[in-house]
Design an enzyme around this catalytic site. Structure first.
Site, PDB file in Angstrom:
ATOM      1  N   GLN A  67       0.825  -1.188   0.000  1.00  0.00           N
ATOM      2  CA  GLN A  67       0.000   0.000   0.000  1.00  0.00           C
ATOM      3  C   GLN A  67       0.873   1.258   0.000  1.00  0.00           C
ATOM      4  O   GLN A  67       1.861   1.310  -0.719  1.00  0.00           O
ATOM      5  CB  GLN A  67      -0.968  -0.075   1.182  1.00  0.00           C
ATOM      6  CG  GLN A  67      -1.952  -1.234   1.018  1.00  0.00           C
ATOM      7  CD  GLN A  67      -2.847  -1.449   2.224  1.00  0.00           C
ATOM      8  OE1 GLN A  67      -2.436  -2.044   3.226  1.00  0.00           O
ATOM      9  NE2 GLN A  67      -4.077  -0.990   2.129  1.00  0.00           N
ATOM     10  N   TYR A 100       6.297   5.696   3.005  1.00  0.00           N
ATOM     11  CA  TYR A 100       7.167   6.870   2.881  1.00  0.00           C
ATOM     12  C   TYR A 100       8.601   6.414   2.665  1.00  0.00           C
ATOM     13  O   TYR A 100       9.051   5.425   3.252  1.00  0.00           O
ATOM     14  CB  TYR A 100       7.091   7.705   4.167  1.00  0.00           C
ATOM     15  CG  TYR A 100       8.193   8.738   4.297  1.00  0.00           C
ATOM     16  CD1 TYR A 100       8.149   9.935   3.576  1.00  0.00           C
ATOM     17  CD2 TYR A 100       9.290   8.513   5.132  1.00  0.00           C
ATOM     18  CE1 TYR A 100       9.170  10.873   3.685  1.00  0.00           C
ATOM     19  CE2 TYR A 100      10.313   9.451   5.245  1.00  0.00           C
ATOM     20  CZ  TYR A 100      10.250  10.628   4.519  1.00  0.00           C
ATOM     21  OH  TYR A 100      11.249  11.546   4.627  1.00  0.00           O
ATOM     22  N   HIS A 101       9.336   7.156   1.833  1.00  0.00           N
ATOM     23  CA  HIS A 101      10.775   6.979   1.702  1.00  0.00           C
ATOM     24  C   HIS A 101      11.436   8.336   1.870  1.00  0.00           C
ATOM     25  O   HIS A 101      10.891   9.365   1.442  1.00  0.00           O
ATOM     26  CB  HIS A 101      11.151   6.419   0.325  1.00  0.00           C
ATOM     27  CG  HIS A 101      10.697   5.021   0.075  1.00  0.00           C
ATOM     28  ND1 HIS A 101      10.951   3.991   0.951  1.00  0.00           N
ATOM     29  CD2 HIS A 101      10.000   4.486  -0.957  1.00  0.00           C
ATOM     30  CE1 HIS A 101      10.435   2.875   0.462  1.00  0.00           C
ATOM     31  NE2 HIS A 101       9.850   3.151  -0.685  1.00  0.00           N
ATOM     32  N   GLY A 131      11.907  -4.083  -3.170  1.00  0.00           N
ATOM     33  CA  GLY A 131      12.610  -4.798  -2.099  1.00  0.00           C
ATOM     34  C   GLY A 131      12.204  -4.362  -0.706  1.00  0.00           C
ATOM     35  O   GLY A 131      11.028  -4.474  -0.343  1.00  0.00           O
ATOM     36  N   CYS A 143       1.164   1.689   5.090  1.00  0.00           N
ATOM     37  CA  CYS A 143       0.816   0.311   4.696  1.00  0.00           C
ATOM     38  C   CYS A 143      -0.604  -0.069   5.088  1.00  0.00           C
ATOM     39  O   CYS A 143      -0.911  -1.243   5.283  1.00  0.00           O
ATOM     40  CB  CYS A 143       1.822  -0.682   5.262  1.00  0.00           C
ATOM     41  SG  CYS A 143       3.510  -0.354   4.709  1.00  0.00           S
TER      42      CYS A 143
END
Length: 244
Positions: free
Chosen positions: A91, A94-95, A176, A194
């Protein structure tokens, strides 16, 4: 409930005989998300064609949100950073800086063509990496990713410390994992991470848990744990490259 897949057979994704060793790459500056996707697409095509070795790519992104194949518009509460639709499973997440993203491009057709087992192996990789810092990461049947218990917050409280989202093309994996080392945790407040809405479940990082861990420390632990779960990595030191 704790997932009972603790007895994972660590030989199931071992490097087959005669296959080139896995290449490791570290980008030393944040990589724009579209550039990383383009690079993964090209490398997956080459791996499937047998013209390039498998690759583990360690990087950070500038602050952004991504929405996977199960993402919902309502999970973006306050999208203060760019948002990208992506073909990985999962879903909204954040990165950003302080988060170690590992994009894993493996030929599962030669290793083991089993998606569920592959995701379990990624979980095991994260759990073993966290163990290097005396952090107990755990799987959950109903929640993807790796979690740590937070009894200091109250009974039943747990925080997510690592996310997983994968995609396969011609049985070659890409996308990944993402391990929270020292990101700005307030950036997770703008989304429903998520899709998990239970207030007992939050987000944490190694530094948030009180561990003075650097990104380089995590990279060393990731490399060691990877060799235990997926077979020996390439010899030598991973080379750094500029952002694409």
């Amino acid at each position: 409930m704790v997932n009972d897949r603790q007895s994972l057979d660590l030989t199931t994704f071992a490097l087959p005989a005669g296959v080139d060793a896995v290449e490791w790459r570290i980008s030393d500056t944040p990589v724009p998300y579209p550039d990383s996707v383009a690079e993964m697409d090209a490398r997956v095509t080459a791996i499937a064609a047998g013209s390039a070795p498998e690759l583990v790519w360690l990087l950070e992104h500038p602050p952004l949100y991504t929405s996977g194949t199960s993402g919902k518009a309502g999970d973006l509460l306050d999208p203060r950073f760019p948002t990208f639709q992506t073909g990985r499973g999962g879903q909204v997440t954040y990165h950003g800086p302080g988060q170690r993203v590992a994009y894993v491009m493996l030929d599962l057709k030669r290793r083991r063509p089993d998606v569920r087992a592959y995701v379990a192996s990624l979980e095991e990789w994260i759990i073993r990496t966290l163990a290097a810092f005396n952090v107990r990461g755990e799987r959950r049947e109903d929640r993807v990713g790796v979690w740590v218990r937070r009894p200091d917050k109250g009974p039943g409280f747990e925080d997510k410390i690592a996310a997983i989202g994968v995609r396969l093309r011609r049985w070659v994996s890409f996308h990944g994992i993402a391990v929270n080392v020292e990101p700005d945790l307030s950036h997770f407040q703008a989304i429903v991470p998520c899709g998990v809405v239970d207030p007992r479940y939050g987000v944490t990082s190694l530094v948030d848990l009180g561990l003075p861990v650097t990104m380089a420390d995590v990279d060393v632990a990731l490399r060691q744990a990877f060799s235990e779960v997926f077979g020996a990595a390439a010899a030598g030191t991973p080379h750094e490259q500029p952002a694409l």
